[in-house]
Design a protein around this motif. Structure first.
Motif, PDB file in Angstrom:
ATOM      1  N   ILE A 100       0.854  -1.190   0.000  1.00 24.03           N
ATOM      2  CA  ILE A 100       0.000   0.000   0.000  1.00 24.03           C
ATOM      3  C   ILE A 100       0.888   1.237   0.000  1.00 24.03           C
ATOM      4  N   PRO A 101       0.542   2.280  -0.733  1.00 20.88           N
ATOM      5  CA  PRO A 101       1.414   3.461  -0.852  1.00 20.88           C
ATOM      6  C   PRO A 101       1.779   4.087   0.500  1.00 20.88           C
ATOM      7  N   THR A 102       2.948   4.693   0.554  1.00 19.73           N
ATOM      8  CA  THR A 102       3.396   5.357   1.781  1.00 19.73           C
ATOM      9  C   THR A 102       2.615   6.644   2.043  1.00 19.73           C
ATOM     10  N   THR A 103       1.809   7.061   1.087  1.00 16.86           N
ATOM     11  CA  THR A 103       0.954   8.236   1.286  1.00 16.86           C
ATOM     12  C   THR A 103      -0.314   7.885   2.077  1.00 16.86           C
ATOM     13  N   ALA A 104      -0.494   6.592   2.367  1.00 16.20           N
ATOM     14  CA  ALA A 104      -1.681   6.152   3.109  1.00 16.20           C
ATOM     15  C   ALA A 104      -1.459   6.321   4.608  1.00 16.20           C
ATOM     16  N   GLY A 105      -2.496   6.733   5.312  1.00 19.88           N
ATOM     17  CA  GLY A 105      -2.456   6.744   6.770  1.00 19.88           C
ATOM     18  C   GLY A 105      -2.661   5.328   7.286  1.00 19.88           C
ATOM     19  N   ALA A 106      -2.200   5.055   8.509  1.00 23.90           N
ATOM     20  CA  ALA A 106      -2.372   3.715   9.070  1.00 23.90           C
ATOM     21  C   ALA A 106      -2.246   3.768  10.583  1.00 23.90           C
ATOM     22  N   PHE A 107      -3.158   3.094  11.276  1.00 27.53           N
ATOM     23  CA  PHE A 107      -3.009   2.949  12.719  1.00 27.53           C
ATOM     24  C   PHE A 107      -3.843   1.783  13.234  1.00 27.53           C
ATOM     25  N   ASP A 108      -3.426   1.262  14.402  1.00 22.32           N
ATOM     26  CA  ASP A 108      -4.204   0.249  15.117  1.00 22.32           C
ATOM     27  C   ASP A 108      -5.170   0.950  16.062  1.00 22.32           C
ATOM     28  N   TYR A 109      -6.253   0.292  16.385  1.00 26.04           N
ATOM     29  CA  TYR A 109      -7.068   0.724  17.519  1.00 26.04           C
ATOM     30  C   TYR A 109      -7.426  -0.506  18.341  1.00 26.04           C
ATOM     31  N   ASP A 110      -7.329  -0.352  19.649  1.00 24.31           N
ATOM     32  CA  ASP A 110      -7.460  -1.447  20.599  1.00 24.31           C
ATOM     33  C   ASP A 110      -8.914  -1.564  21.048  1.00 24.31           C
ATOM     34  N   LEU A 111      -9.630  -2.488  20.423  1.00 27.85           N
ATOM     35  CA  LEU A 111     -11.032  -2.707  20.767  1.00 27.85           C
ATOM     36  C   LEU A 111     -11.378  -4.142  20.408  1.00 27.85           C
ATOM     37  N   GLY A 112     -12.400  -4.687  21.045  1.00 24.52           N
ATOM     38  CA  GLY A 112     -12.743  -6.086  20.822  1.00 24.52           C
ATOM     39  C   GLY A 112     -14.044  -6.286  20.081  1.00 24.52           C
ATOM     40  N   CYS A 113     -15.061  -6.731  20.797  1.00 26.04           N
ATOM     41  CA  CYS A 113     -16.300  -7.215  20.192  1.00 26.04           C
ATOM     42  C   CYS A 113     -17.070  -6.155  19.409  1.00 26.04           C
ATOM     43  N   SER A 114     -16.928  -4.888  19.784  1.00 29.78           N
ATOM     44  CA  SER A 114     -17.600  -3.806  19.056  1.00 29.78           C
ATOM     45  C   SER A 114     -16.683  -3.182  18.002  1.00 29.78           C
ATOM     46  N   GLY A 115     -15.483  -3.722  17.853  1.00 28.42           N
ATOM     47  CA  GLY A 115     -14.453  -3.093  17.026  1.00 28.42           C
ATOM     48  C   GLY A 115     -14.787  -2.916  15.566  1.00 28.42           C
ATOM     49  N   CYS A 116     -15.504  -3.877  14.994  1.00 24.36           N
ATOM     50  CA  CYS A 116     -15.881  -3.764  13.583  1.00 24.36           C
ATOM     51  C   CYS A 116     -16.780  -2.555  13.353  1.00 24.36           C
ATOM     52  N   VAL A 117     -17.777  -2.382  14.214  1.00 21.43           N
ATOM     53  CA  VAL A 117     -18.714  -1.260  14.070  1.00 21.43           C
ATOM     54  C   VAL A 117     -17.984   0.066  14.290  1.00 21.43           C
ATOM     55  N   TYR A 118     -17.134   0.124  15.295  1.00 23.30           N
ATOM     56  CA  TYR A 118     -16.351   1.335  15.529  1.00 23.30           C
ATOM     57  C   TYR A 118     -15.473   1.658  14.318  1.00 23.30           C
ATOM     58  N   GLY A 119     -14.892   0.627  13.715  1.00 22.16           N
ATOM     59  CA  GLY A 119     -14.042   0.828  12.546  1.00 22.16           C
ATOM     60  C   GLY A 119     -14.807   1.406  11.369  1.00 22.16           C
TER      61      GLY A 119
END
Length: 333
Positions: A100-119
């Motif tokens: 993926i291009p280096t111009t893309a932003g990227a980060f993790d977020y620490d969440l579990g069962c609701s994580g898909c909806v938050y994403g």
């Protein structure tokens, strides 16, 4: 407008069946466990297989299935509570590994069962803000690495896996308005206490909770009854808020895909909320509870089986560790 444009998922090759667990816990009844929990087998990541590895395979599967060029991705989100390293973010590593291009932003977020909806909420916000147009939303978890070998209850429930979703300015499912919530007072109900900054060193401490379950500080602990009661408290109110924000009634919804926690919890939610059985997704027999990936796995399987078709309105929801919850409506085009 933000849309889901593609969904794929990946499950590790190793499979642990109820019969194999029975060999370790001969006092168990396999039929009883399967009937209550709803899980017959679960996929488990290998000793050297990480959440990052699973996420990469899910992403590559999505690229292949939908002919997506990695160079078109301009943001990477990874939901995981089992990152490859304390730092850097596993999403940054995946940006490089996936081309993926280096111009893309990227980060993790620490969440579990609701994580898909938050994403999905984060991705929709990135599009609305003009920050990104093609967001690769990844969810990946290897909870089995946090489970004590003698924790038969949680070992019967959780499976490892990853899902990949492309959120874009066009696609096959429009993402609606959200209801999100958090209650950190329940943090102790689902927790791994040691290993991070608060309690960095392994303690080896064990205690017995109110339900007679062993609580081990160095491994995942879940107060099942507390999480169950929390879910029954928040889900009905969350549903009503989602309906109100999207100008819909319960009868307007054609299908419901909720976080696949366990069969007993989902069956209870369905009955409490008076949801028709034929409109309610329930299938964790071969995957177990894959935490943040259950909703995307459910959506993908429902699409493949024809349970979700163009023109349908689908409610998705996640709830659990945090404690946190979230829901929205997907309008399939």
């Amino acid at each position: 407008m933000a849309y889901i444009k593609a969904i794929s998922f990946y499950l590790p090759e190793k499979v642990v069946t109820n019969e194999e667990l029975l060999q370790e816990f001969p006092e168990w009844s396999v039929d009883k466990v399967a009937a209550k929990v709803g899980v017959n087998s679960r996929h488990v990541a290998g000793a050297n297989e990480t959440a990052g590895d699973l996420a990469e395979k899910a992403a590559r599967k999505l690229f292949e299935e939908y002919s997506v060029d990695p160079k078109s991705i301009d943001f990477v989100l990874l939901c995981t509570q089992s990152p490859d390293y304390v730092l850097p973010s596993t999403a940054c590593i995946l940006q490089h590994r996936l081309g993926i291009p280096t111009t893309a932003g990227a980060f993790d977020y620490d969440l579990g069962c609701s994580g898909c909806v938050y994403g999905l909420a984060i991705a929709k916000g990135l599009i609305a803000g003009g920050i990104a147009k093609n967001i690769l939303l990844l969810t990946a978890e290897t909870y089995n690495k946090y489970l004590h070998p003698l924790d038969k209850s949680n070992r019967s429930i959780f499976g490892d896996g990853a899902a990949a979703c492309l959120v874009s300015t066009n696609g096959f499912a429009e993402i609606g308005e959200f209801s999100l919530g958090t209650d950190g007072s329940g943090a102790q109900s689902l927790i791994v206490e040691t290993g991070a900054a608060r309690h960095k060193n392994v303690t080896g401490k064990e205690s017995i909770d109110d339900d007679g379950h062993v609580r081990r500080e160095d491994y995942l602990y879940m107060d099942g009854s507390s999480v169950f009661n929390f879910t029954l408290d928040v889900v009905p109110a969350m549903m009503n808020e989602v309906f109100a924000k999207n100008g819909l009634e319960k009868d307007d919804i054609d299908y419901f895909v909720f976080h696949q926690a366990n069969k007993f919890m989902l069956s209870t939610i369905r009955k409490v909320c008076s949801l028709p059985k034929e409109k309610f997704y329930l299938d964790l027999a071969e995957t177990g509870n894959t935490v943040s990936s259950t909703v995307m796995i459910g959506l993908k399987q429902s699409l493949e089986k024809g349970c979700i078709m163009p023109g349908m309105k689908v409610m998705i929801a996640g709830f659990g560790v945090g404690l946190s919850w979230g829901g929205t409506i997907l309008k399939f085009c």
